[in-house]
Design a protein around this motif. Structure first.
Motif, PDB file in Angstrom:
ATOM      1  N   SER A  68       0.830  -1.219   0.000  1.00 38.79           N
ATOM      2  CA  SER A  68       0.000   0.000   0.000  1.00 38.79           C
ATOM      3  C   SER A  68       0.859   1.261   0.000  1.00 38.79           C
ATOM      4  N   GLY A  69       2.142   1.104   0.385  1.00 47.16           N
ATOM      5  CA  GLY A  69       3.017   2.276   0.482  1.00 47.16           C
ATOM      6  C   GLY A  69       3.044   2.848   1.890  1.00 47.16           C
ATOM      7  N   LEU A  87       4.597  -0.641  -9.270  1.00 43.70           N
ATOM      8  CA  LEU A  87       4.048   0.089  -8.120  1.00 43.70           C
ATOM      9  C   LEU A  87       5.114   0.488  -7.107  1.00 43.70           C
ATOM     10  N   GLU A  94      -0.319   7.310  -5.565  1.00 49.10           N
ATOM     11  CA  GLU A  94      -0.184   6.870  -6.961  1.00 49.10           C
ATOM     12  C   GLU A  94      -0.525   5.378  -7.104  1.00 49.10           C
ATOM     13  N   ARG A  95      -0.146   4.615  -6.098  1.00 58.09           N
ATOM     14  CA  ARG A  95      -0.474   3.183  -6.142  1.00 58.09           C
ATOM     15  C   ARG A  95      -1.991   2.992  -6.115  1.00 58.09           C
ATOM     16  N   LEU A 100      -4.708  -0.093  -6.931  1.00 61.07           N
ATOM     17  CA  LEU A 100      -4.510  -0.992  -5.788  1.00 61.07           C
ATOM     18  C   LEU A 100      -5.282  -0.470  -4.581  1.00 61.07           C
TER      19      LEU A 100
END
Ligand SMILES: Nc1ncnc2c1ncn2[C@@H]1O[C@H](COP(=O)(O)OP(=O)(O)OP(=O)(O)O)[C@@H](O)[C@H]1O
Ligand SMILES: [Mg+2]
Length: 267
Positions: A68-69, A87, A94-95, A100
């Protein structure tokens, strides 16, 4: 996982995780980190439902959060390609825009932002300004009702004061409107009563069928699985996916336990 050459032959609607290595940031000031995931590989197509199982602490949530970041995790190696977009090098926003969605095991609480505001803002960030907000509001209300969420909840702060089961349903409501291409859903069934499990799994099943979203469900229970068409089951141990199979792998795990299954497979 067994598949070692999976970066090749990327077709349009696939999520391909290859040889992912992830660390948790222990001390942000010194960048001290602790390795958690090693060489995780997995691929899935849109419209598929996969299940990720593993003992407590095996790394399932770390995988979802790192993808997910989430700022507490860093991807040290490997890649995650969603429909030809890498990703790993993108920001969390952005992901999400790339398609996502990650529903966390413990959803984040944000004071002062209502459920409706959050869904509306996230929707507009991804798809642009909503022209008819009232129509959109009614759509959100309709879906909330299908998920057993009282419509009065739309104006409450996101997750604040909501029960465990309500938070999980709200995650699904957000997911419905963000229309992800691929979603990781971490323990959506924890805290859900038996009727809610039936309702949520039916809702999820229809969402996947309608949108052709690909979905990875992290769970410790087979309750959810009996209502959903499962394409693959992955077993994680000590930060790696050690084997994959069909639903018979989940049945075996539920019947005999992780240790016994790993021993039988000589893992
Ligand atoms: N931010 C962090 N800092 C330090 N250690 C972490 C961090 N995040 C995860 N870990 C450790 O990494 C391991 C994997 O944790 P993770 O939450 O991914 O497990 P899990 O498979 O989701 O377990 P569960 O089934 O209990 O939810 C655990 O030992 C955990 O303590
Ligand atoms: Mg977890």
């Amino acid at each position: 996982m067994r598949n070692t050459n999976i970066s090749k032959n990327i077709t349009k609607s696939e999520l391909i995780i290859s040889h992912l290595g992830v660390s948790a940031i222990i001390e942000p000031q010194t960048s001290q980190k602790k390795g958690i995931l090693k060489d995780v590989s997995c691929r899935m197509r849109s419209g598929e439902i996969h299940v990720l199982m593993g003992k407590n602490g095996s790394g399932k949530s770390t995988l979802a959060m790192a993808l997910s970041g989430h700022p507490d995790y860093v991807i040290d190696s490997g890649s995650c390609v969603l429909e030809k977009t890498e990703l790993v090098t993108l920001s969390a926003d952005e992901r999400a825009r790339a398609g996502l969605f990650v529903s966390f095991q413990t959803p984040i609480e944000i004071a002062g932002v209502s459920v409706f505001q959050l869904i509306k803002t996230a929707y507009e960030q991804k798809f642009g300004l909503i022209e008819n907000v009232l129509n959109f509001y009614h759509e959100v209300e309709r879906e909330a009702t299908l998920l057993g969420i009282p419509t009065a909840s739309m104006h409450r702060s996101i997750h604040e004061g909501f029960s465990g089961g309500e938070k999980k349903r709200l995650e699904l409501l957000q997911m419905k409107f963000l229309k992800p291409r691929f979603a990781f859903i971490d323990e959506i069934d924890s805290g859900l009563d038996v009727d809610a499990i039936t309702m949520v799994s039916q809702y999820l099943k229809e969402m996947v069928a309608d949108s052709q979203m690909g979905c990875v469900i992290i769970t410790h229970y087979e309750r959810l699985l009996k209502y959903l068409p499962i394409n693959a089951v992955h077993l994680m141990s000590k930060g790696s996916i050690v084997t994959s199979g069909d639903t018979s792998l989940a049945d075996q795990i539920m019947r005999d336990g992780f240790d016994s299954v790993m021993k039988k497979l000589e893992l």
